[in-house]
Design an enzyme around this catalytic site. Structure first.
Site, PDB file in Angstrom:
ATOM      1  N   ASP A 114       0.709  -1.205  -0.099  1.00 25.99           N
ATOM      2  CA  ASP A 114      -0.043   0.048   0.013  1.00 25.99           C
ATOM      3  C   ASP A 114       0.733   1.150  -0.016  1.00 25.99           C
ATOM      4  OD1 ASP A 114      -2.388  -1.380  -0.174  1.00 25.99           O
ATOM      5  OD2 ASP A 114      -2.590  -1.431   2.331  1.00 25.99           O
ATOM      6  N   ASP A 130      -6.997  -1.494  -4.619  1.00 21.47           N
ATOM      7  CA  ASP A 130      -7.974  -0.991  -3.568  1.00 21.47           C
ATOM      8  C   ASP A 130      -8.744  -0.209  -4.339  1.00 21.47           C
ATOM      9  OD1 ASP A 130      -6.756  -2.687  -1.877  1.00 21.47           O
ATOM     10  OD2 ASP A 130      -5.953  -1.044  -1.010  1.00 21.47           O
TER      11      ASP A 130
END
Length: 158
Positions: A114, A130
């Site tokens: 991330d 995402d």
């Protein structure tokens, strides 16, 4: 939607996700965080060993099996054109591409990379995959609830 279209579209989105993650691993991991708009937005390296918002931390096998099942079902739905609606099918394709992008991370690295961090909202760090999942689901819901009234008409007539 033809099988070739499904595969090429998903491959392009997955490739973009994976290329960005490789760049993050190479350039952002060593420094940790780089503010792009100070106090608002930064690129921050995070190894997410769970799912959205950190749920299911450390349950990589469960997440791999669940994501794989969803992708297989979604692929079958697209290939069989179950919904017979191009917008729904494209939204599903985007959701699946995001799922595959994160699945690759879980299988190959044991965690999801991330890197997108909005600071003022104290929002969890996330990535392109995402975004694909969330935007695909959001667009599908908006389309079904507010634009294409055939779904609600079918329910009202029964």
């Amino acid at each position: 939607m033809s099988l070739l279209t499904i595969v090429l579209s998903a491959a392009a989105l997955i490739a973009a996700d994976q290329l960005i993650k490789l760049a993050v691993l190479a350039f952002l991991q060593p420094v940790g965080s780089v503010p792009l708009i100070p106090g608002i937005f930064s690129l921050t390296y995070v190894e997410n060993r769970g799912a959205a918002f950190g749920i299911f931390q450390g349950n990589v096998l469960f997440l791999v099996v669940l994501t794989s099942a969803i992708i297989v079902i979604g692929g079958w739905v697209l290939y069989k054109n179950v919904f017979q609606d191009r917008v729904i099918n494209r939204c599903l394709l985007v959701v699946m591409a995001g799922g595959i992008g994160n699945l690759i991370d879980r299988v190959c690295r044991g965690f999801v990379v991330d890197y997108l961090h909005f600071l003022p909202f104290n929002f969890p760090v996330f990535n392109l995959a995402d975004c694909l999942v969330c935007c695909g689901v959001a667009c599908m819901l908006i389309y079904v609830l507010f634009i294409d009234r055939t779904f609600t008409k079918k329910e009202q007539s029964s």
